[in-house]
Design a protein around this motif. Sequence first.
Motif, PDB file in Angstrom:
ATOM      1  N   PRO A   2      36.623  42.771  36.608  1.00 11.87           N
ATOM      2  CA  PRO A   2      36.631  41.353  36.977  1.00 11.87           C
ATOM      3  C   PRO A   2      36.585  40.448  35.755  1.00 11.87           C
ATOM      4  CG  PRO A   2      34.417  42.201  37.134  1.00 11.87           C
ATOM      5  CD  PRO A   2      35.293  43.380  36.772  1.00 11.87           C
ATOM      6  N   LEU A  34      37.391  39.576  42.122  1.00 12.50           N
ATOM      7  CA  LEU A  34      36.043  39.354  42.660  1.00 12.50           C
ATOM      8  C   LEU A  34      35.857  39.898  44.077  1.00 12.50           C
ATOM      9  CD1 LEU A  34      35.505  35.671  41.423  1.00 12.50           C
ATOM     10  CD2 LEU A  34      34.887  37.804  40.254  1.00 12.50           C
ATOM     11  N   THR A  48      35.518  42.836  45.381  1.00  8.37           N
ATOM     12  CA  THR A  48      34.532  43.912  45.580  1.00  8.37           C
ATOM     13  C   THR A  48      33.181  43.603  44.953  1.00  8.37           C
ATOM     14  OG1 THR A  48      35.281  45.104  43.599  1.00  8.37           O
ATOM     15  CG2 THR A  48      36.359  45.665  45.694  1.00  8.37           C
ATOM     16  N   THR A  49      32.884  42.341  44.742  1.00  6.63           N
ATOM     17  CA  THR A  49      31.620  41.950  44.119  1.00  6.63           C
ATOM     18  C   THR A  49      30.432  42.545  44.874  1.00  6.63           C
ATOM     19  OG1 THR A  49      32.525  39.872  43.262  1.00  6.63           O
ATOM     20  CG2 THR A  49      30.128  40.010  43.501  1.00  6.63           C
ATOM     21  N   ASP A 101      39.517  36.589  46.167  1.00  7.72           N
ATOM     22  CA  ASP A 101      39.526  37.434  44.966  1.00  7.72           C
ATOM     23  C   ASP A 101      39.269  36.623  43.703  1.00  7.72           C
ATOM     24  OD1 ASP A 101      40.046  40.239  44.033  1.00  7.72           O
ATOM     25  OD2 ASP A 101      41.597  39.221  42.841  1.00  7.72           O
ATOM     26  N   THR A 129      31.242  44.243  40.031  1.00  6.57           N
ATOM     27  CA  THR A 129      32.144  44.683  41.095  1.00  6.57           C
ATOM     28  C   THR A 129      32.398  46.180  40.968  1.00  6.57           C
ATOM     29  OG1 THR A 129      34.253  44.493  39.909  1.00  6.57           O
ATOM     30  CG2 THR A 129      33.315  42.457  40.806  1.00  6.57           C
TER      31      THR A 129
END
Length: 247
Positions: free
Chosen positions: A162, A187, A189-190, A207, A228
Amino acid sequence: MPISPNQGPTGGGNAVTITGTNLAGATAVKFGTKSATITANTPTSVTATAPSGAGTVGVTVTTGGGTSNPLSYFYVGAPFKATLSNDSGPTAGGNTITLSGTGLSTASSVAFGANSATPTVVSDSLISVTVPAGAAAGSVGITVHTAGGASNGLSYTYVDAPTATSVTPSSGPTSGGTGTTVAGTGLTTTASVTVGGAVAPFSVISDTELSVVTPPGTAGAADVTVSTAGGSATLTGGFTYVAGPGI
């Protein structure tokens, strides 16, 4: 009279070499009661294609001088993998995951798409492997190679690292509670956000955008870190805590 390899898949088809003396003119190689196809023969070796089988069998070589004593050969069932401890990670690789299933004790390599890594065998039902780097972000198939064959069916997703580019608004009271927007990339899969090292509540908008509520902090500039599946990004001094007035 050694045999190499001394194990293979129940479906057969692998090349097996028996070494010894007086092996020229071999007329038969048998795995238990099944005949194998001879593909090469010298006075000191015979190479044959293993037939299908199961369990442990004796391998013999027959020449004009008679039949040898049997050597043990072990048929190994194909592996089955059931779960991954983590099905995503950074495109750069380097993280370790575990795979569970059955028939994994002879695992020699694990392929993530076109790239392979050597696993550590924990037991017949568990192996661990350090994920190799991926060619690009996206999903790839996982294939485990063992003496019993290859198994696939699971997938792993490579995620780009990220970035964090701005925080708006970029300042607020030390008591926390300021609603901010963190902009960046990768972003989706933060998993966590910290401000000045303290965990902050957040929600993923897209994202490229997060909604973050600042935790209480100490007056001054604080780093904002976003973590992430693809790694972490830190915006140094991205948010400034402002002390309240005193009278």
